[in-house]
Design a protein around this motif. Sequence first.
Motif, mmCIF file in Angstrom:
data_model
loop_
_atom_site.group_PDB
_atom_site.id
_atom_site.type_symbol
_atom_site.label_atom_id
_atom_site.label_comp_id
_atom_site.label_asym_id
_atom_site.label_seq_id
_atom_site.Cartn_x
_atom_site.Cartn_y
_atom_site.Cartn_z
ATOM 1 N N GLN A 113 0.826 -1.211 0.000
ATOM 2 C CA GLN A 113 0.000 0.000 0.000
ATOM 3 C C GLN A 113 0.859 1.260 0.000
ATOM 4 O OE1 GLN A 113 -2.290 -1.017 3.518
ATOM 5 N NE2 GLN A 113 -4.135 -1.334 2.287
ATOM 6 N N ASN A 114 1.921 1.265 0.802
ATOM 7 C CA ASN A 114 2.813 2.417 0.843
ATOM 8 C C ASN A 114 3.494 2.638 -0.503
ATOM 9 O OD1 ASN A 114 2.580 3.559 3.459
ATOM 10 N ND2 ASN A 114 3.723 1.857 4.324
ATOM 11 N N LYS A 115 3.889 1.550 -1.161
ATOM 12 C CA LYS A 115 4.528 1.666 -2.467
ATOM 13 C C LYS A 115 3.552 2.225 -3.488
ATOM 14 C CE LYS A 115 6.986 -0.920 -6.057
ATOM 15 N NZ LYS A 115 7.452 -2.249 -6.510
ATOM 16 N N GLU A 116 2.302 1.780 -3.433
ATOM 17 C CA GLU A 116 1.293 2.259 -4.378
ATOM 18 C C GLU A 116 1.048 3.755 -4.209
ATOM 19 O OE1 GLU A 116 -3.444 1.457 -5.393
ATOM 20 O OE2 GLU A 116 -2.295 -0.032 -4.269
ATOM 21 N N VAL A 117 0.933 4.198 -2.955
ATOM 22 C CA VAL A 117 0.712 5.624 -2.699
ATOM 23 C C VAL A 117 1.926 6.439 -3.142
ATOM 24 C CG1 VAL A 117 0.372 7.360 -0.897
ATOM 25 C CG2 VAL A 117 -0.917 5.223 -0.825
ATOM 26 N N ALA A 118 3.128 5.934 -2.819
ATOM 27 C CA ALA A 118 4.355 6.648 -3.187
ATOM 28 C C ALA A 118 4.485 6.771 -4.705
ATOM 29 C CB ALA A 118 5.574 5.938 -2.604
ATOM 30 N N MET A 119 4.116 5.719 -5.445
ATOM 31 C CA MET A 119 4.166 5.785 -6.905
ATOM 32 C C MET A 119 3.175 6.823 -7.433
ATOM 33 S SD MET A 119 6.495 3.935 -8.293
ATOM 34 C CE MET A 119 5.905 3.897 -9.984
ATOM 35 N N GLY A 120 2.016 6.929 -6.778
ATOM 36 C CA GLY A 120 1.048 7.947 -7.176
ATOM 37 C C GLY A 120 1.589 9.345 -6.973
ATOM 38 N N VAL A 121 2.278 9.564 -5.855
ATOM 39 C CA VAL A 121 2.882 10.867 -5.572
ATOM 40 C C VAL A 121 3.981 11.166 -6.595
ATOM 41 C CG1 VAL A 121 4.195 12.223 -3.902
ATOM 42 C CG2 VAL A 121 2.334 10.738 -3.120
ATOM 43 N N LEU A 122 4.792 10.168 -6.924
ATOM 44 C CA LEU A 122 5.856 10.345 -7.907
ATOM 45 C C LEU A 122 5.281 10.724 -9.269
ATOM 46 C CD1 LEU A 122 8.799 10.181 -8.820
ATOM 47 C CD2 LEU A 122 8.500 7.710 -9.131
ATOM 48 N N LYS A 123 4.217 10.044 -9.691
ATOM 49 C CA LYS A 123 3.593 10.363 -10.975
ATOM 50 C C LYS A 123 3.087 11.804 -10.988
ATOM 51 C CE LYS A 123 2.110 5.733 -12.408
ATOM 52 N NZ LYS A 123 0.940 4.884 -12.742
ATOM 53 N N ALA A 124 2.476 12.228 -9.876
ATOM 54 C CA ALA A 124 1.968 13.593 -9.798
ATOM 55 C C ALA A 124 3.103 14.605 -9.906
ATOM 56 C CB ALA A 124 1.206 13.796 -8.488
ATOM 57 N N GLN A 125 4.235 14.310 -9.266
ATOM 58 C CA GLN A 125 5.375 15.227 -9.321
ATOM 59 C C GLN A 125 5.983 15.271 -10.719
ATOM 60 O OE1 GLN A 125 8.284 15.405 -6.244
ATOM 61 N NE2 GLN A 125 6.938 14.538 -4.688
ATOM 62 N N LEU A 126 6.122 14.118 -11.363
ATOM 63 C CA LEU A 126 6.676 14.078 -12.716
ATOM 64 C C LEU A 126 5.760 14.810 -13.697
ATOM 65 C CD1 LEU A 126 7.968 10.384 -12.887
ATOM 66 C CD2 LEU A 126 9.355 12.470 -12.819
ATOM 67 N N PHE A 127 4.467 14.622 -13.530
ATOM 68 C CA PHE A 127 3.506 15.310 -14.393
ATOM 69 C C PHE A 127 3.602 16.822 -14.196
ATOM 70 C CE2 PHE A 127 -0.694 17.310 -14.680
ATOM 71 C CZ PHE A 127 -0.970 17.104 -16.020
ATOM 72 N N ASP A 128 3.663 17.270 -12.938
ATOM 73 C CA ASP A 128 3.731 18.702 -12.657
ATOM 74 C C ASP A 128 5.042 19.303 -13.151
ATOM 75 O OD1 ASP A 128 2.335 20.968 -11.337
ATOM 76 O OD2 ASP A 128 4.104 20.984 -10.053
ATOM 77 N N LEU A 129 6.139 18.524 -13.029
ATOM 78 C CA LEU A 129 7.433 18.990 -13.518
ATOM 79 C C LEU A 129 7.381 19.240 -15.024
ATOM 80 C CD1 LEU A 129 10.469 19.475 -12.835
ATOM 81 C CD2 LEU A 129 10.842 17.060 -13.394
ATOM 82 N N GLU A 130 6.816 18.325 -15.763
ATOM 83 C CA GLU A 130 6.718 18.472 -17.215
ATOM 84 C C GLU A 130 5.753 19.603 -17.582
ATOM 85 O OE1 GLU A 130 7.500 17.985 -21.131
ATOM 86 O OE2 GLU A 130 8.535 17.043 -19.423
ATOM 87 N N ARG A 131 4.661 19.717 -16.854
ATOM 88 C CA ARG A 131 3.683 20.760 -17.128
ATOM 89 C C ARG A 131 4.286 22.149 -16.932
ATOM 90 N NH1 ARG A 131 -0.519 23.403 -14.077
ATOM 91 N NH2 ARG A 131 0.278 22.380 -12.207
ATOM 92 N N ARG A 132 5.043 22.330 -15.843
ATOM 93 C CA ARG A 132 5.653 23.636 -15.577
ATOM 94 C C ARG A 132 6.764 23.949 -16.587
ATOM 95 N NH1 ARG A 132 8.179 24.032 -10.697
ATOM 96 N NH2 ARG A 132 7.818 21.913 -9.959
ATOM 97 N N LYS A 133 7.462 22.896 -17.035
ATOM 98 C CA LYS A 133 8.502 23.096 -18.042
ATOM 99 C C LYS A 133 7.884 23.612 -19.344
ATOM 100 C CE LYS A 133 11.442 19.772 -18.326
ATOM 101 N NZ LYS A 133 12.015 18.449 -18.677
ATOM 102 N N GLN A 134 6.752 23.037 -19.729
ATOM 103 C CA GLN A 134 6.076 23.486 -20.941
ATOM 104 C C GLN A 134 5.559 24.914 -20.789
ATOM 105 O OE1 GLN A 134 3.042 20.585 -21.721
ATOM 106 N NE2 GLN A 134 4.489 18.966 -22.287
ATOM 107 N N GLU A 135 5.027 25.243 -19.601
ATOM 108 C CA GLU A 135 4.536 26.605 -19.359
ATOM 109 C C GLU A 135 5.679 27.616 -19.455
ATOM 110 O OE1 GLU A 135 2.702 26.401 -15.570
ATOM 111 O OE2 GLU A 135 0.841 25.491 -16.316
ATOM 112 N N GLU A 136 6.833 27.244 -18.912
ATOM 113 C CA GLU A 136 7.987 28.143 -18.941
ATOM 114 C C GLU A 136 8.492 28.343 -20.368
ATOM 115 O OE1 GLU A 136 10.569 26.146 -16.271
ATOM 116 O OE2 GLU A 136 9.264 26.521 -14.553
ATOM 117 N N GLU A 137 8.514 27.254 -21.167
ATOM 118 C CA GLU A 137 8.952 27.374 -22.555
ATOM 119 C C GLU A 137 7.997 28.246 -23.358
ATOM 120 O OE1 GLU A 137 9.192 23.362 -23.844
ATOM 121 O OE2 GLU A 137 11.142 22.963 -22.887
ATOM 122 N N LEU A 138 6.681 28.090 -23.123
ATOM 123 C CA LEU A 138 5.689 28.902 -23.819
ATOM 124 C C LEU A 138 5.811 30.371 -23.420
ATOM 125 C CD1 LEU A 138 3.268 29.016 -25.719
ATOM 126 C CD2 LEU A 138 1.785 28.522 -23.760
ATOM 127 N N ALA A 139 6.011 30.616 -22.124
ATOM 128 C CA ALA A 139 6.156 31.983 -21.650
ATOM 129 C C ALA A 139 7.410 32.635 -22.216
ATOM 130 C CB ALA A 139 6.191 32.006 -20.123
#
Length: 311
Positions: free
Chosen positions: A222-248
């Motif tokens: 269960q802890n591994k599953e939750v941690a993987m969910g948090v990691l996915k959210a962070q990776l997604f946000d990292l890529e999203r902010r990178k795209q926003e910065e490039e567009l800006a």
Amino acid sequence: MQELTRLRDQITIWQKLSTQISDVLELAQLGDEELVAEIDLEIERLKVAVHRLEFETLFADEYDAENCLLAIHAGAGGTEAQDWAEMLERMFLRWADSHQFVVDILEYTSGDEAGLKSCLMLVKGDYVYGRLKSERGVHRLVRISPYDSSSRRHTSFAKVEVWPDVAGDIEIEIDEKDLRIDRFKASGAGGQHVQKNETAVRITHIPTGIVVSCQNQRSLTQNKEVAMGVLKAQLFDLERRKQEEELAALKGENVDAGWGSQIRSYVLHPYKMVKDHRTNYEVGNPDRVLDGGLDDFMEAYLKYRVGEPVE
């Protein structure tokens, strides 16, 4: 179905408000002086409701309606900084409680003598990420240290990170070769409830250096599953902010690429003040802010983001 429910609730709120306004207008048109006090009371209630709805119109980003992952990290400075990090945790818990949001503590690392080194929480509720995204950055505290026998003034720093909880809504492929997974024994705040088995999980994403931990679940799986969910959210946000910065950058806009700059100062000595350095919004009652009174700062930040004047 969640989006449908959210939209249906929004429509219901507006329909109810429209009905209430019509009722008050009908009462006012009667011209009965005995109804003046009742009408004034209803008008004040309507003002509060309209202000709340105006505030919600500021949630313009795609993921503002999502739940939020929030992490707090104590800065350099040992016990002083760790105590400040715990004060921030209490502030966010009080804020969430005042809105009846649900909070799950996913990871908590106690300080050496007091406070905390880091913690990770999941805050659940309507537009939680839209509200808490204003808190991303470095928070600064100035006070007379309770840990200094000479009663000298100290400055402490803590970093707050936030991500929309979108792991269940997106597809992100993570190569197992890019992960280092460590197991350790979980313990509660203050070293209590230490488990005998290694059920806590720490996952390191080697290409980005992102590290996530989870220890609040009952099993390793269960802890591994939750941690993987948090990691996915962070990776997604990292890529999203990178795209926003490039567009800006292509648009020629100024970009705060680091998200690590000091965003707010909490001064308890020699005077009392909390000031947001992005919006210049400030109040003279830090105790109320540290007790969860963050809504005015959040509203000021959202107005600042869309170019509205901050009062």
